[in-house]
Design an enzyme around this catalytic site. Structure first.
Site, PDB file in Angstrom:
ATOM      1  N   GLY A 285       0.762  -1.248   0.000  1.00 12.54           N
ATOM      2  CA  GLY A 285       0.000   0.000   0.000  1.00 12.54           C
ATOM      3  C   GLY A 285       0.784   1.283   0.000  1.00 12.54           C
ATOM      4  O   GLY A 285       0.222   2.350  -0.272  1.00 12.54           O
ATOM      5  N   GLY A 329       3.862  -3.585  -3.796  1.00  7.05           N
ATOM      6  CA  GLY A 329       4.009  -3.719  -5.242  1.00  7.05           C
ATOM      7  C   GLY A 329       4.502  -2.408  -5.826  1.00  7.05           C
ATOM      8  O   GLY A 329       5.649  -2.267  -6.241  1.00  7.05           O
ATOM      9  N   CYS A 398      -8.814   5.837 -30.069  1.00  5.79           N
ATOM     10  CA  CYS A 398     -10.069   6.459 -30.509  1.00  5.79           C
ATOM     11  C   CYS A 398     -10.977   6.637 -29.314  1.00  5.79           C
ATOM     12  O   CYS A 398     -11.969   5.907 -29.151  1.00  5.79           O
ATOM     13  CB  CYS A 398     -10.729   5.600 -31.563  1.00  5.79           C
ATOM     14  N   TYR A 427       1.496  -1.181 -12.411  1.00  4.13           N
ATOM     15  CA  TYR A 427       0.138  -1.191 -12.972  1.00  4.13           C
ATOM     16  C   TYR A 427       0.059  -0.478 -14.325  1.00  4.13           C
ATOM     17  O   TYR A 427      -0.942   0.136 -14.644  1.00  4.13           O
ATOM     18  CB  TYR A 427      -0.865  -0.589 -11.970  1.00  4.13           C
TER      19      TYR A 427
HETATM   20  N1  LLP Z   1      -1.558  -7.126  -1.550  1.00  9.38           N
HETATM   21  C1  LLP Z   1      -2.802  -7.204  -2.010  1.00  9.38           C
HETATM   22  C2  LLP Z   1      -3.688  -8.236  -1.484  1.00  9.38           C
HETATM   23  C3  LLP Z   1      -3.246  -6.318  -2.990  1.00  9.38           C
HETATM   24  O1  LLP Z   1      -4.479  -6.410  -3.442  1.00  9.38           O
HETATM   25  C4  LLP Z   1      -2.358  -5.334  -3.499  1.00  9.38           C
HETATM   26  C5  LLP Z   1      -2.786  -4.425  -4.549  1.00  9.38           C
HETATM   27  C6  LLP Z   1      -1.055  -5.297  -2.980  1.00  9.38           C
HETATM   28  C7  LLP Z   1      -0.685  -6.200  -1.997  1.00  9.38           C
HETATM   29  C8  LLP Z   1      -0.022  -4.318  -3.457  1.00  9.38           C
HETATM   30  O2  LLP Z   1      -0.382  -3.010  -3.186  1.00  9.38           O
HETATM   31  P1  LLP Z   1       0.636  -1.819  -3.529  1.00  9.38           P
HETATM   32  O3  LLP Z   1       1.846  -1.957  -2.619  1.00  9.38           O
HETATM   33  O4  LLP Z   1       0.998  -1.941  -4.954  1.00  9.38           O
HETATM   34  O5  LLP Z   1      -0.129  -0.595  -3.244  1.00  9.38           O
HETATM   35  N2  LLP Z   1      -4.274  -0.856 -10.386  1.00  9.38           N
HETATM   36  C9  LLP Z   1      -4.286   0.061  -9.269  1.00  9.38           C
HETATM   37  C10 LLP Z   1      -3.763  -0.585  -8.013  1.00  9.38           C
HETATM   38  C11 LLP Z   1      -4.533  -1.799  -7.618  1.00  9.38           C
HETATM   39  C12 LLP Z   1      -3.949  -2.431  -6.369  1.00  9.38           C
HETATM   40  C13 LLP Z   1      -4.425  -3.814  -6.238  1.00  9.38           C
HETATM   41  N3  LLP Z   1      -3.923  -4.491  -5.092  1.00  9.38           N
HETATM   42  C14 LLP Z   1      -3.466   1.300  -9.620  1.00  9.38           C
HETATM   43  O6  LLP Z   1      -2.907   1.387 -10.703  1.00  9.38           O
HETATM   44  O7  LLP Z   1      -3.409   2.213  -8.819  1.00  9.38           O
END
Ligand code: LLP
Length: 478
Positions: A285, A329, A398, A427
């Site tokens: 997050g 992530g 488009c 992403y």
């Molecule tokens: N763990 C779980 C269970 C998750 O669902 C996610 C992200 C993460 C870890 C990693 O979160 P991060 O550290 O990347 O914030 N497509 C969206 C983000 C969707 C996140 C989905 N889950 C965007 O481009 O902002």
């Protein structure tokens, strides 16, 4: 601490680079006594971004315009040093602050491909996956299944079977999945974690909040007793841990502090049912900088707060320290990549707006159209040129909404110039599409002046690879 910039730097693309002490840079040593490292998520561009003697942007020692010449445009350029630095900062943070065992997982939904999984694994990270396809890729990259954790709110039976056969840990999200797992044969008890919804609100885009109770993910904590009682009767399941994830692109630390005590309470409850629960996974997050207004804490600060909340809660509730996992992530890979585009047509709407179009758009970077994300760009072949215009960067799809950046200051730009957007590692490739049958870009990994292809550019024949033309539709003439 911001370093002083000359007016020339302030008014050119150079101001965004780590060396120019971009406006988003802070010096963690002054405030937190943390190690003197640059936290990649606090910079707009990769840590190795420089301007060379040709006044051109360089990443990982490679001239961006040369990369485009060689590998084509648009191009994802992933900086190995920045990605590895982020991996190490997470790991070192846990070693520094946590007295117990820990494991950092890379949430590969941010960018799942062979090379990225291999780099994360080589830094000692495990991999969080959320589909059979991501599992397959991680295994093909040589990741140890013992360090792979499968997520997802609607895993199919075949995905569960694949995960069980591979020997990875399954983060169970709901009753259907739990009962399906009970019906799957396995030589050893299946390692599971339970995902619970912690009921914690945080400030981020609505689509990427997951910790509030009205979320499609995870068990409602009200069901915990029933859940623990059920699992304690299942000899084929080994419930080794509990999981929660509150959302993504979060700048506040308080929600993570709140999460620690909630999760330790769950842990203490699980022990009353005799479950072998020894792991807590606090999710990911941590946010990154997409523009100058973004001000996330450093990786080190995030780890410190997460650890402090778990340690304090364990002391208070007299629970032994769990093995602590997290799964970032975006903050691992987001700032490590840029996307280089070639500028094409221009449209001036007098007194309203100037559109500059690039050769990609919402298919390779769906974040602006999906989350109204505001990103930054430079003209890579003219880094010191002063800003002379405010333009809107349009994609080539488009779709009127296919705007990558609204109203950005740039130097005069011509067709053929290389516009480079920062922070596209998370992403972007993973959410890319072939909308308008536009082939996906190639991706290169750069470091120490070398560039290696990690994803080939799609070709037109790739685009029709899965198409089938039934015999009766061939050569039809009216
Ligand atoms: N763990 C779980 C269970 C998750 O669902 C996610 C992200 C993460 C870890 C990693 O979160 P991060 O550290 O990347 O914030 N497509 C969206 C983000 C969707 C996140 C989905 N889950 C965007 O481009 O902002």
């Amino acid at each position: 601490m911001l370093s002083i910039q000359t007016p020339e730097v302030q008014n050119s693309g150079r101001r965004f680079l780590p060396d120019a002490a971009s406006p988003v840079e802070t010096n963690p040593t002054e405030e937190t006594n943390a190690p003197e490292t640059k936290s990649p998520n606090q910079f707009l561009f990769p840590l190795t971004a420089r301007v060379n003697s040709k006044d051109t942007l360089e990443i990982g020692g490679c001239d961006v315009t040369d990369l485009v010449q060689k590998f084509g445009s648009p191009l994802y350029i992933l900086d190995e040093e920045t990605l590895r630095a982020a991996c190490r900062q997470y790991r070192q943070g846990f070693v520094r602050y946590y007295p117990g065992e820990s494991q950092v997982l890379y949430a590969s939904k941010a960018w799942n491909c062979l090379a990225v999984c291999a780099i994360a694994a080589s830094e000692g990270l495990g991999i969080d996956i959320c589909s059979g396809g991501e599992l397959y890729t991680a295994l093909q990259a040589g990741v140890d299944p013992g360090k792979i954790y499968l997520h997802g709110n609607n895993k199919s039976r075949s995905e569960l079977q694949f995960a069980v056969e591979s020997g990875c840990t399954i983060v169970v999200d709901n009753w259907l999945e739990l009962k399906t797992l009970v019906g799957i044969q396995s030589e050893k008890p299946i390692r599971i974690m339970l995902r619970l919804t912690p009921g914690i609100e945080c400030h981020t885009h609505d689509y990427i909040r997951t910790g509030h109770l009205d979320s499609k993910f995870g068990f409602d904590p009200n069901q915990m007793d029933e859940l623990f009682a059920f699992i304690s009767q299942q000899s084929t399941l080994a419930c080794i841990g509990l999981h929660a994830h509150i959302g993504s692109q979060i700048f506040e630390l308080q929600p993570h502090t709140d999460l620690g005590s909630v999760m330790v309470r769950w842990l203490s409850k699980a022990s009353h049912y005799g479950l072998p629960v020894t792991e807590l996974d606090v999710g990911g997050g941590l946010g990154i900088c997409y523009n100058e207004a973004d001000d996330p804490p450093s990786i080190d600060e995030w780890v410190k707060v997460v650890v402090a909340s778990i340690v304090a809660a364990c002391q208070e509730q007299q629970v032994p320290l769990p093995k602590l996992l997290c799964e970032p992530g975006r903050s691992l890979i987001g700032s490590a990549c840029v996307t280089a585009y070639t500028i094409g047509s221009q449209k001036v709407v007098p007194n309203i707006r100037t559109y500059l179009a690039v050769d990609g758009g919402m298919s390779d970077n769906p974040r602006p159209i999906t989350y109204q994300s505001i990103c930054r760009a430079v003209v890579a072949n003219r880094m010191s040129a002063p800003f002379t215009q405010t333009v809107t960067i349009a994609g080539k799809h488009c779709e009127s909404g296919d705007i990558l950046i609204k109203d950005i200051e740039l130097p005069n730009a011509q067709p053929g110039d290389i516009l480079t957007i920062s922070a596209t590692g998370a992403y972007n490739y993973s959410m890319s599409s072939n909308y308008n049958r536009i082939p996906r870009p190639a991706a290169v990994l750069v470091g120490a002046g070398e560039a290696n292809l990690i994803i080939q550019r799609e070709t037109y024949s790739d685009l029709i690879y899965q198409d089938c033309l039934p015999e009766r539709l061939r050569h039809t003439e009216v």
